[in-house]
Design an enzyme around this catalytic site. Structure first.
Site, PDB file in Angstrom:
ATOM      1  N   GLU A   1       0.839  -1.208   0.000  1.00 28.31           N
ATOM      2  CA  GLU A   1       0.000   0.000   0.000  1.00 28.31           C
ATOM      3  C   GLU A   1       0.868   1.250   0.000  1.00 28.31           C
ATOM      4  OE1 GLU A   1      -0.084  -2.638   1.977  1.00 28.31           O
ATOM      5  OE2 GLU A   1      -1.893  -2.675   3.199  1.00 28.31           O
TER       6      GLU A   1
ATOM      7  N   CYS B   1      -1.985  -3.196   7.267  1.00 27.68           N
ATOM      8  CA  CYS B   1      -1.384  -3.025   8.594  1.00 27.68           C
ATOM      9  C   CYS B   1      -1.692  -1.627   9.128  1.00 27.68           C
ATOM     10  CB  CYS B   1       0.125  -3.266   8.543  1.00 27.68           C
ATOM     11  SG  CYS B   1       1.065  -1.880   7.856  1.00 27.68           S
TER      12      CYS B   1
ATOM     13  N   CYS C   1      -0.003   1.368   7.367  1.00 26.32           N
ATOM     14  CA  CYS C   1      -0.598   1.708   6.063  1.00 26.32           C
ATOM     15  C   CYS C   1      -1.942   2.402   6.242  1.00 26.32           C
ATOM     16  CB  CYS C   1      -0.726   0.460   5.195  1.00 26.32           C
ATOM     17  SG  CYS C   1       0.885  -0.123   4.616  1.00 26.32           S
TER      18      CYS C   1
END
Ligand code: THU
Length: 131
Positions: free
Chosen positions: A55, A87, A90
């Site tokens: 990402e 996560c 991100c």
């Protein structure tokens, strides 16, 4: 671009993932209002903490090409049994530029779910928090 097309674009990034340590490839595709898509994959490093998620690869590509405020949707995909949830780091980085972003999250059978970033990161800390 349909949600399915964005998800498949993210899947096409798995082959570029550099994952010698985790062997866990992740792909991402970030859609802009004008239809431009910035793709990303995870890029790992022997110094593990220097790893960049898929990402964030896509985010950095978008921002460094002048796209900060025209984000619509991101797809995040993995070859995992469970959906490949972004996560925390991100989620935070997405929130900086687009708190209202739509997020498509897929698993290895290409099934995906659609959520808002607000669901993934409620009450986030962003630029407005500094005012
Ligand atoms: N990873 C991502 O690319 N995105 C996420 O949101 C979760 C984790 C990567 C980082 C690392 O290369 C591998 O998945 C295993 O953690």
């Amino acid at each position: 671009m349909t949600d399915r097309e964005l998800v498949e674009k993210a899947f096409s990034m798995l082959e570029y993932a550099y994952v010698p340590y985790s062997k866990f490839p992740v792909g991402a595709a970030l859609l802009m209002k004008d239809g431009t898509v910035f793709t990303g994959c995870n890029v790992e490093n022997a110094a593990y903490g220097s790893t960049i998620c898929a990402e964030r690869t896509a985010i950095l590509k978008a921002v460094s090409e002048g796209h900060r405020d025209d984000w619509v949707r991101i797809a995040v995909v993995g070859n995992s049994q469970d959906y490949c949830w972004p996560c925390g780091a991100c989620r935070q980085m997405l929130y900086e530029f687009c708190p209202q972003l739509e997020v498509l999250v897929a698993r290895k059978d290409h099934d995906f779910v659609k959520l808002s970033l607000a669901e993934l990161l409620p009450r986030g800390f962003g630029p407005k928090s500094l005012e």
